[in-house]
Design a protein around this motif. Structure first.
Motif, PDB file in Angstrom:
ATOM      1  N   VAL A 149       0.838  -1.197   0.000  1.00  0.00           N
ATOM      2  CA  VAL A 149       0.000   0.000   0.000  1.00  0.00           C
ATOM      3  C   VAL A 149       0.879   1.255   0.000  1.00  0.00           C
ATOM      4  N   PHE A 150       1.900   1.229   0.838  1.00  0.00           N
ATOM      5  CA  PHE A 150       2.762   2.416   0.951  1.00  0.00           C
ATOM      6  C   PHE A 150       3.712   2.531  -0.250  1.00  0.00           C
ATOM      7  N   ASP A 151       4.143   1.380  -0.737  1.00  0.00           N
ATOM      8  CA  ASP A 151       5.207   1.383  -1.737  1.00  0.00           C
ATOM      9  C   ASP A 151       4.905   0.322  -2.783  1.00  0.00           C
ATOM     10  N   PRO A 152       3.916   0.620  -3.640  1.00  0.00           N
ATOM     11  CA  PRO A 152       3.446  -0.406  -4.585  1.00  0.00           C
ATOM     12  C   PRO A 152       4.557  -0.933  -5.489  1.00  0.00           C
ATOM     13  N   ALA A 153       5.488  -0.065  -5.876  1.00  0.00           N
ATOM     14  CA  ALA A 153       6.528  -0.522  -6.805  1.00  0.00           C
ATOM     15  C   ALA A 153       7.654  -1.262  -6.084  1.00  0.00           C
ATOM     16  N   GLY A 154       7.619  -1.240  -4.748  1.00  0.00           N
ATOM     17  CA  GLY A 154       8.632  -1.979  -3.994  1.00  0.00           C
ATOM     18  C   GLY A 154      10.033  -1.423  -4.145  1.00  0.00           C
ATOM     19  N   VAL A 155      10.172  -0.101  -4.071  1.00  0.00           N
ATOM     20  CA  VAL A 155      11.501   0.485  -4.242  1.00  0.00           C
ATOM     21  C   VAL A 155      12.240   0.657  -2.919  1.00  0.00           C
ATOM     22  N   TRP A 156      11.505   0.657  -1.792  1.00  0.00           N
ATOM     23  CA  TRP A 156      12.163   0.918  -0.521  1.00  0.00           C
ATOM     24  C   TRP A 156      12.650  -0.364   0.145  1.00  0.00           C
TER      25      TRP A 156
END
Lengths: 934, 454
Positions: free
Chosen positions: A455-462
């Motif tokens: 939800v916070f980081d849909p692209a999974g970059v963090w």
């Protein structure tokens, strides 16, 4: 586990990209030289090493957001890094990734001693904040051993603990707001002290190990520095004996600020270092115990603890006589990790928490595991919290030895989990513990965490790959019942082993599912089955705590009060696990029998069950001193909106294994599902109880409350009751009329000498108080105290009795930057004549209760106007209970975030939105439109 | 570079010391360059990690990153007292710089400095010329050009020259020390020519025979401090004996990574003091004191000298330590409000703090105020201000701001480099504040008390 090879395995960032980044942060803020990047290849856990492709050092939130947008465009993953003092590999770059460092974001932005709040940039060093707060008699309470170096941003990322968390609690208790740069480079403000509480996104963010985004600014609560302190050192023949002394101290009802045990190996390492504290090197173990608070009671407490240590077998007792001696005792403890550097090339500091009573058994097993693997293991632990830090000494140049270390680490974790503990109490999961996550979380819980991360980081970059183990291939395959995609049916299969797959059966037994139906399930399985049904069929449903709620509209209701309410109390651990159906009063009865209590005083909560207490997340005047529900909650069982039965948190004092779902369960208000049981941390029952009350005109009482709020005596509660003249008795008299008098009340709790001394001191400094005292012998000792009477009496006055807020309204106001007196002037003009309100200065909150008829007398336009004005000034106005039309606020990005988080638990969107505070207290919502989350 | 005598070359053989670092990061916040730059490669932990990478062969010693970050280290050793693992950072730094010096010759400035102060005859020459130039008032004028403003490119040549001039000007005695109320009866010999025959108040009781290091910069520009050291020690019961002047102690060479030259200087000093037959070696320059206390480690690999060096190092004391051991006896009132800024090589390098305060307590009327963040380096660090102008300037400005905030009349600091850096910084900031060595102050107090006769 695949471990990255030594540094230099990453392609440097393309010069074109480096140039664009340098345009944002300046050339000094971009590190791309491979040699220089070697300095960043690990954090304080050197076992995991990988050079980043670059390090970017932004100076502001704005720069950080621009940096993130640039990097995300190129699909480059990011890892936040503070001072690199972490012990789980959290701050190490991921493959193909860069580090975003906060070292140049090191400014304390504001420090407000009156509200005891600070706003800092993420790179401020933990102890620097305390140094800055010291002149105001305040300090920042969480004190990880690395506090002289670690950053507050890193503390937030890991939900850091420290020795004094035994009394003061961990980082999450002190974080009131976070500015976050999300995975899309968007800046969102989570929480904020000026805002009414909604879904606790701050609680979700704290401890998220960089998976939800980068914290760039943090709002933190400061606490008054204790005026007195006693630190004692007890020497024992073994850690077991020392552990027994700790248990005795807890059992005696003493509450030290910290209790630390070091074993012989640690003592010898420390004594060989420049931080030698004078621990006897031939001792089997030493125990450091510290008490803090008001001077008067401290000697008695320290003497009691000393007596208990002596009885337990202490061979030597020493009390620090000077601050320098005290510092020496603490420096030895806090520098223990580094002190091992001189006796070993490499070191793993393990971290796990077990219920305190399980400590002796676990310690024995750890010793045995170390011996079996032929490893040198030393131990140091936060004994009061049951938080262990076994240290394994090794040399990473010996691969065979490294293998034994890994095997032993795993076995130690298993031993802790088997003893009812968790795999990490304060260091975090990072890379080190990721593969152990399944030891403490089932596939469903892990799936929920992954979904929230999405939800916070849909692209999974963090920080991808940290903390959360990767989803099993084919998430809805047969071996993961209840995993996402399977949804309700899977949950049901778990909830009712071998049961009837057709949920409808259960529904019919409950009288169908039409709008007027009232379900009253009596077991977790039933709740699971019913919610699975509503989720699958798209039937709107509202979860309510008890009957008597007229606001559910045309909607099916699930009443939780019939759920079991077993009480599983572990007095030696200071914890209790209790079923949702247990009335609060019965729980307090049970606890009182062992001299303990759950320090919550939610006004007008008689008849509430534990489930409702948790779901509402409300708090009363005790909260600034003892914490809110969210702070006392250690674990919960939740039946999610789609019927999955989720086990959140655990039964241990400190737990940072994965996303912290526990904080946000408190106050989730039925939007995630039904809370079916809860585990709390408890307090020893105070020995003495006093209330001081002053009476006077408006200005005098406002001034008095202000001075009490910054007085060094830290009260258990501080309440100002603001009376309002009735038009009939003093028309035109205005505020401060002689016929109505305001009151200020201070509640003191603690040991007899402490409470006596504090009452005397306040009585002398602020003459004219009426003093009321009692000895809290049994449960409900706060029921009739003048503070409770004042708060609840004012709440109910308009009705001539206790107000039932299901019919009336409880408004909460926060002033932000608006002057408190200005706020009250506006409030007085708005409210019906004679309607008093209360002010809780330590929480910065005003509360007004309005009876059913009074609500109609308030001009909704003026109220909405005041709400808007407050929100413009960083404050807020909301209805904690009941509804007022027109109070809703415009939709913001946070609402979207909240809805998406809720959709993780309730993918079908069948749970009622009515209980939402933000934007919802007015607009009566029907069934929600389809959730956006996917 | 010639073969190592009495020690291994560069970082080879330093494994055990490098491995002691467990990467805990406690050193980061005390490192002045990390505080300014925020780059972990410019932190002690980062630099140690680079050293270890070189030692392990993962990073070629030719890599510019290795040089740049070592060059930026002030060598203040503030990281040592906070290191739980006891990593001997200062020692490792010298080895790392030796490693660098094998590949890259020392800079022109460094070499000039080493010649000017390292050679006894040049030293005398430079010292004399420096004092003459100082006396003309030209340096003070030049150094205070653009005072308080940020004129010119920081780190540029003009900036460096102004700094150099300001530093020279700042080495002059502070006129404010001799209060105007007191009749001026200056017993001081002319700067630089220590009157070797002076036998002030020779010891009766005898706290022991003390030899005083004359040194290079200290002798050249701060001769008055040497005299003050001699008089105050004698006044406290030490028997001050003459030691042959063999020049520089080698600290400058060691800091530049020229460890062989440093070892040569160390042997010469040890020999000179041994010949004089002293019990104590008194040093009034903190940088020299730290280096001489490190002779034992420096010569540990030299079988012929190792024992003598260890024994010698054990006898080295900062002048404040010796005075503290003797009391010291109180003097007359000196009404001053003074800010004490401890030299890094005294506080961190030697761990000496309390003895200096004992000295202050012997001066009635003196009010000592601590400098906020007083353990932080002033940016002096030898010729750092000249080689790392921009960074050094930023560190010095922060120090000057902290000193200015104390509102003191005078700054006390016990190292010639720090005195010049701080004094120069004050001059350039347009702040009228003197810089005085603590022992000068005690000396003045004794003078007023008539301990030296009339």
């Amino acid at each position: 586990m695949t471990r990255p090879a030594a540094g230099g395995d990453q392609h440097p960032l393309e010069p074109r990209m480096a140039k664009r980044l340098a345009e944002v942060v300046g050339s000094a803020g971009v590190v791309t030289e491979p040699g220089r990047l070697l300095a960043y290849e690990s954090d304080a856990l050197t076992r995991f090493r990988r050079s980043p492709r670059a390090v970017i050092l932004p100076r502001t939130t704005e720069e950080a957001a621009r940096v993130v947008r640039l990097l995300v465009e190129e699909g480059i993953p990011l890892t936040p890094r503070g001072a690199g003092t972490g012990l789980s590999g959290g701050g190490v770059a991921v493959p193909g990734g860069v580090l975003v460092g906060t070292s140049r974001m090191d400014r304390i932005l504001t420090l407000d001693p009156g509200r005891r709040l600070a706003r800092v940039q993420a790179g401020v060093v933990n102890s620097d904040l305390t140094v800055a707060a010291e002149p105001h008699g305040l300090h920042y309470a969480p004190d990880p051993s690395s506090q002289a170096a670690c950053t507050l941003g890193g503390n937030v990322g890991e939900n850091a603990g420290g020795p004094h968390c035994l009394k003061y609690g961990v980082t999450t208790r002190y974080v009131t707001g976070v500015t976050v740069v999300t995975g899309s480079g968007e800046v969102v403000e989570l929480g904020g002290d000026g805002r009414c509480e909604s879904l606790d996104l701050v609680g979700l963010f704290v401890g998220s190990e960089g998976r939800l985004g980068l914290a760039t600014e943090i709002e933190l609560r400061l606490v008054p520095r204790a005026r007195g302190v006693r630190t004692l050192l007890a020497v024992f023949s073994s850690t077991e004996v020392a552990g027994a002394a700790v248990s005795d101290i807890i059992a005696a009802g003493l509450l030290p600020a910290a209790m630390e045990i070091m074993d012989q190996g640690t003592i010898q390492a420390v004594e060989a270092s420049i931080f030698a504290a004078g621990y006897p090197t031939d001792a089997g173990a030493v125990l450091v115990v510290e008490f803090d608070g008001t001077e008067a009671g401290l000697d008695a407490e320290a003497e009691a603890a000393e007596a208990l240590c002596r009885e337990a077998g202490a061979t030597q007792l020493r009390r620090a006589r000077t601050e320098a001696e005290r510092q020496a005792l603490w420096q030895g403890r806090k520098k223990a990790f580094g002190a091992f550097g001189r006796i070993t090339p490499d070191l793993i500091v393990q971290d796990a928490t077990v219920p305190r009573s399980a400590l002796p058994g676990v310690l024995a097993r750890i010793t045995e595991i170390g011996r079996r693997h032929r490893l040198r293991v030393a131990n140091v632990f936060h004994a009061g919290d049951g938080n262990l830090h076994p240290k394994i000494l090794f040399d990473r140049r010996d691969p065979e030895l490294v293998e034994r270390v890994e095997a032993a680490s795993r076995e130690m974790m298993q031993a802790c989990v088997e003893a009812g503990g968790t795999i990490t109490g304060e260091h975090g999961v990072g890379l080190d513990k990721r593969d152990y996550m399944h030891l403490v979380h089932g596939p469903q819980e892990l799936e929920v965490m992954r979904a929230i991360q999405g939800v916070f980081d849909p692209a999974g970059v963090w920080n991808p790959g940290k903390m959360l183990p990767p989803a099993p291939d084919g998430a809805d395959s047969q071996d993961t019942p209840g995993a996402r995609g399977k949804g309700a049916d899977g949950a049901e299969a778990k909830g009712e082993a071998g049961g009837e797959p057709d949920a409808k059966v259960g529904v019919e037994a409950h009288g169908g599912a039409d709008e007027n139906t009232r379900w009253e399930p009596s077991s977790v399985q039933e709740v699971s089955r019913l919610l699975a049904y509503t989720s699958r069929t798209g039937t709107p449903v509202r979860i309510v705590g008890r009957d008597g709620d007229p606001n559910s509209g045309a909607r099916l209701r699930l009443v939780a009060s019939g759920l079991p309410g077993e009480v599983d109390h572990a007095p030696e651990d200071l914890t209790v696990t209790v079923g949702a159906g247990c009335p609060i009063e019965s729980l307090q009865d049970r606890l009182a029998a062992s001299g303990q209590w759950l320090p919550l005083d939610v006004p007008c909560s008689r008849g509430w069950r534990v489930g409702e207490l948790v779901a509402r997340g409300e708090w009363g005047p005790l909260a600034p001193a003892y914490g809110r529900v969210r702070d006392l909650l250690l674990g919960a069982e939740l039946v999610a909106g789609d019927g999955r039965v989720l086990q959140l948190g655990g039964r241990v004092m400190k737990n940072v294994a994965g996303l912290d779902l526990v904080r946000a369960v408190a106050g989730s208000r039925g939007r995630w599902g039904a809370v079916t049981s809860a585990t709390f941390r408890l307090m020893p029952m105070p020995r003495a109880h006093a209330v001081l009350a002053w009476e006077g005109d408006r200005d005098a009482m406002r001034d008095l409350a202000g001075r009490l709020a910054v007085h060094p005596v830290l009260p258990a509660s501080l309440v100002r009751v603001v009376a309002q003249p009735r038009e009939t008795d003093s028309a035109g008299d205005g505020a401060g009329g002689t016929s109505v008098r305001d009151r200020v009340l201070v509640r003191l709790l603690g040991s007899s000498p402490t409470v006596d001394a504090e009452a005397r001191e306040l009585g002398t400094d602020f003459p004219g108080a009426t003093v009321w005292t009692s000895q809290p012998r049994g449960p409900g000792f706060l029921d009739d105290d003048p503070v409770t009477q004042a708060v609840e009496g004012e709440a109910g006055e308009g009705q001539g009795g206790k107000l039932d807020h299901e019919e009336g309204v409880l408004l909460e106001l926060r002033c932000g930057t608006m002057n408190g007196a200005t706020l009250e002037g506006k409030l007085a003009r708005l409210l019906p004549s004679g309607r008093p309100w209360i002010h809780l200065p330590l929480a910065g909150v005003w509360r007004v209760s309005l009876g059913e008829r009074e609500v109609d007398a308030v001009d909704p336009v003026s109220l909405a106007g005041l709400a808007a004005e407050l929100r413009n000034q960083g404050g807020d106005l909301c209805a904690l209970r009941g509804r007022v039309p027109g109070l809703g606020r415009p939709e913001g990005p946070l609402d979207l975030l909240e809805r998406r988080v809720c959709a993780v638990f309730d993918p079908a969107g069948v749970l009622d939105t009515a209980p939402i505070l933000r934007g919802g207290a007015g607009s009566d919502a029907g069934p929600r439109s389809s959730p956006e989350a996917k | 570079m010639s073969a190592p005598e009495g020690g291994t070359l560069g970082l080879a053989g330093q494994d055990e010391k490098l491995l002691a670092c467990v990467h805990c990061g406690f050193c980061l916040p005390v490192c002045p360059t990390y505080r300014v730059l925020g780059d972990e490669a410019d932190s002690p932990r980062g630099r140690l990690h680079l050293m270890r990478a070189v030692a392990e062969g993962r990073l070629p010693p030719e890599d510019p990153s290795f040089h740049i970050h070592l060059d930026r280290c002030l060598g203040c050793r503030a990281c040592e007292p906070v290191c739980p693992a006891g990593v001997p950072y200062g020692e490792l730094l010298e080895h790392a710089r030796e490693e660098v010096s094998r590949i890259r010759p020392s800079g022109v400035l460094t070499r000039l400095l080493l010649v000017a102060f390292g050679n006894r005859w040049w030293n005398r020459f430079v010292g004399t010329k420096g004092r003459i130039l100082r006396a003309t008032g030209l340096p003070a004028w030049w150094g205070s050009l653009y005072a308080g403003s940020h004129h010119g490119r920081p780190g540029g040549v003009g900036d460096a020259v102004r700094l150099g001039m300001a530093m020279l000007a700042a080495s002059a005695p502070w006129p404010g020390l001799k209060g105007s109320a007191v009749p001026v009866a200056d017993p001081e010999s002319p700067d630089g020519s220590l009157d070797d025959s002076t036998q002030v108040g020779s010891s009766v009781e005898g706290l022991g025979r003390v030899g005083i290091l004359k040194g290079c910069v200290q002798q050249g520009l701060f001769g008055r401090v040497g005299l003050a050291t001699r008089r105050t020690l004698a006044a406290n019961g030490y028997q001050v004996v003459e030691v042959e002047d063999v020049g520089c102690c080698g600290a400058l060479h060691a800091h530049a990574g020229r460890l062989d030259e440093a070892r040569g200087r160390a042997r010469r000093q040890i020999g000179a003091f041994r010949r004089a037959g002293v019990e104590w070696v008194a040093v009034d320059a903190a940088g020299c004191g730290a280096a001489m206390k490190g002779y034992g480690a420096l010569l540990a690999g030299d079988p012929e000298w190792a024992d003598a060096a260890a024994e010698f190092s054990a006898s080295v004391r900062d002048v404040s330590e010796l005075l503290s051991m003797a009391g010291p006896r109180p003097g007359a009132r000196v009404e001053l409000r003074a800010a004490y800024d401890p030299p890094c090589h005294l506080l961190h390098g030697q761990g000496v703090s309390e003895p200096v305060h004992d000295l202050f307590r012997a001066v009635p009327g003196l009010t000592v105020v601590p400098v906020p963040d007083g353990g932080r380096c002033c940016g002096g660090a030898g010729i750092y201000g000249l080689t790392q102008g921009e960074l050094g300037g930023e560190i010095t400005r922060e120090k000057i701001r902290c000193i200015h905030d104390t509102g003191a009349d005078v700054v006390l600091s016990g190292n010639p480099g720090c005195m010049m850096q701080i004094g120069g910084g004050l001059l350039r900031a347009g702040i009228d504040m003197g810089v005085v060595h603590p022992v000068e102050l005690l000396d003045e107090s004794y003078r007023r008390a008539g301990l030296y006769g009339k």
